[in-house]
Motif scaffolding. Structure first.
Motif, PDB file in Angstrom:
ATOM      1  N   GLY A   1     -26.495 -26.533 -21.968  1.00  0.00           N
ATOM      2  CA  GLY A   1     -24.901 -26.574 -21.514  1.00  0.00           C
ATOM      3  C   GLY A   1     -24.042 -26.572 -22.690  1.00  0.00           C
ATOM      4  O   GLY A   1     -22.960 -25.860 -22.514  1.00  0.00           O
ATOM      5  N   ALA A   2     -24.375 -27.298 -23.592  1.00  0.00           N
ATOM      6  CA  ALA A   2     -23.468 -27.587 -24.799  1.00  0.00           C
ATOM      7  C   ALA A   2     -23.031 -26.049 -25.596  1.00  0.00           C
ATOM      8  O   ALA A   2     -22.243 -25.976 -26.122  1.00  0.00           O
ATOM      9  N   ILE A   3     -24.265 -25.520 -25.525  1.00  0.00           N
ATOM     10  CA  ILE A   3     -24.409 -24.138 -26.394  1.00  0.00           C
ATOM     11  C   ILE A   3     -23.232 -23.238 -25.779  1.00  0.00           C
ATOM     12  O   ILE A   3     -22.771 -22.176 -26.486  1.00  0.00           O
ATOM     13  N   LEU A   4     -22.797 -23.587 -24.395  1.00  0.00           N
ATOM     14  CA  LEU A   4     -22.187 -22.318 -23.943  1.00  0.00           C
ATOM     15  C   LEU A   4     -20.563 -22.858 -24.177  1.00  0.00           C
ATOM     16  O   LEU A   4     -19.675 -21.877 -24.331  1.00  0.00           O
ATOM     17  N   PHE A   5     -20.322 -23.885 -24.751  1.00  0.00           N
ATOM     18  CA  PHE A   5     -19.054 -24.205 -25.245  1.00  0.00           C
ATOM     19  C   PHE A   5     -18.245 -23.342 -26.270  1.00  0.00           C
ATOM     20  O   PHE A   5     -17.172 -22.759 -26.234  1.00  0.00           O
ATOM     21  N   PRO A   6     -19.156 -23.255 -27.271  1.00  0.00           N
ATOM     22  CA  PRO A   6     -18.456 -22.386 -28.354  1.00  0.00           C
ATOM     23  C   PRO A   6     -18.219 -20.950 -27.896  1.00  0.00           C
ATOM     24  O   PRO A   6     -17.238 -20.210 -28.529  1.00  0.00           O
TER      25      PRO A   6
ATOM     26  N   VAL B   1     -31.048 -19.327 -19.605  1.00  0.00           N
ATOM     27  CA  VAL B   1     -31.140 -20.501 -19.345  1.00  0.00           C
ATOM     28  C   VAL B   1     -31.512 -20.653 -17.835  1.00  0.00           C
ATOM     29  O   VAL B   1     -32.555 -21.413 -17.621  1.00  0.00           O
ATOM     30  N   TYR B   2     -30.823 -20.205 -16.911  1.00  0.00           N
ATOM     31  CA  TYR B   2     -31.148 -20.137 -15.532  1.00  0.00           C
ATOM     32  C   TYR B   2     -32.530 -19.792 -15.257  1.00  0.00           C
ATOM     33  O   TYR B   2     -33.412 -20.244 -14.630  1.00  0.00           O
TER      34      TYR B   2
END
Length: 329
Positions: free
Chosen positions: A221-226, A265-266
């Motif tokens: 989830g955090a890797i999607l923020f950038p 990811v999914y």
């Protein structure tokens, strides 16, 4: 068919001993579990301390692995060869063009993934033939697995921030993502190593399994923020500076990349696990095959999108301001 078997207990020096032998035929193949219950401890007011030692030998005709795990050694070595071939093709491509440092980081990730799969295959081979892992090979696998996990999320985060493709300096907000994701990845790999070396029946096994699943989802989830921040940055840049057309092309790229990460990811964290639950036991190795194939496809698509080619519209720079007109936008 449920079968109840009652065994006579032999008592010697205050210790009860018993043993039994079970052979599963072709018509009774399937998953099974072996559980111990001490019925007197069902009542809290009457606690009876006890201890027991269990020696269980489980073996198939082909080796000590279960029917679902026997093909894994061959699967991992074949996928290692595929990843190594892809890495060599990528290096050959890099030698022909002017590239960024992140391109070499992507090559290092592919080689590390291939090496990790080789050691994983060797580890499973010795488990199948000897009944237990060889410590040296297992340690090498865990080291390369940890490096692969760290490199994967570092590479995804750098590509997601647009480092080298859009900008050369990471903001404080993006640096905080690295400070969060990298320690979490180390924790996830430690949890994986503990799970691999812990008996499935122990209480610690399920605790670390839940920790691994939770930490892995947080990292994903955090890797999607950038990526989201890069999309927002390019949206703002496309309406303010004169290079709007180039920024819109890069904006399209990062939107595609965001969708790729979400699908990856999914599939690997949710859909593949659901498929594993519904598959017959002898086909459960297909779960690992699907995960490795989806990882390969994700690597190939990422390399194709960010390839250092002269005809890649995402990496081209306009030669003149007049080449970029607003009606083109």
């Amino acid at each position: 068919v449920n079968t109840n078997l009652t065994l006579d207990l032999g008592k010697e020096n205050g210790v009860y001993n018993f043993s039994f032998h079970m052979l599963f035929g072709l018509k009774s193949q399937g998953l099974y579990s072996l559980k111990f219950h001490f019925c007197q401890n069902m009542y809290p007011q009457n606690k009876h301390p006890y201890s027991f030692t269990v020696a269980v030998t489980e073996k198939n005709l082909e080796g000590f692995l279960s029917a679902a795990e026997i093909p894994l050694s061959r699967l991992y070595i074949c996928m290692a060869g595929v990843f190594f071939t892809a890495a060599m093709v990528w290096v050959y491509t890099l030698m022909k063009y002017s590239v960024f440092k992140i391109h070499w980081l992507m090559a290092a990730l592919a080689f590390t993934k291939s090496t990790s799969l080789v050691f994983h295959s060797i580890n499973y081979h010795f488990i199948n033939t000897e009944g237990h892992p060889i410590e040296g090979w297992a340690v090498m696998y865990y080291i390369t697995h940890l490096l692969k996990g760290a490199l994967l999320f570092i590479t995804l985060a750098l590509i997601g921030t647009g480092w080298a493709f859009v900008k050369y300096i990471l903001s404080d907000k993006e640096k905080k993502i690295f400070m969060i994701v990298i320690p979490l990845q180390v924790l996830a790999n430690v949890a994986y190593i503990i799970i691999e070396s812990t008996e499935e029946g122990s209480s610690e096994y399920y605790l670390w399994k839940e920790i691994l699943f939770l930490v892995d989802l947080i990292c994903c989830g955090a890797i999607l923020f950038p990526v989201v921040w890069s999309i927002r940055h390019l949206q703002e840049a496309s309406s303010t500076d004169g290079k709007a057309a180039m920024n819109l092309e890069k904006l399209k790229l990062f939107r595609h990349y965001y969708v790729m990460i979400v699908c990856y990811v999914y599939f690997t964290r949710i859909i593949a696990i659901l498929l594993k639950i519904t598959m017959p036991f002898q086909w459960q190795w297909c779960y690992e095959f699907l995960v490795e194939m989806s990882t390969l496809i994700f690597f190939v698509l990422t390399g194709y999108k960010f390839r250092p080619a002269s005809n890649n519209p995402y990496l081209q720079l306009p030669q003149d301001e007049e080449d970029v007109e607003m009606d083109e936008v």
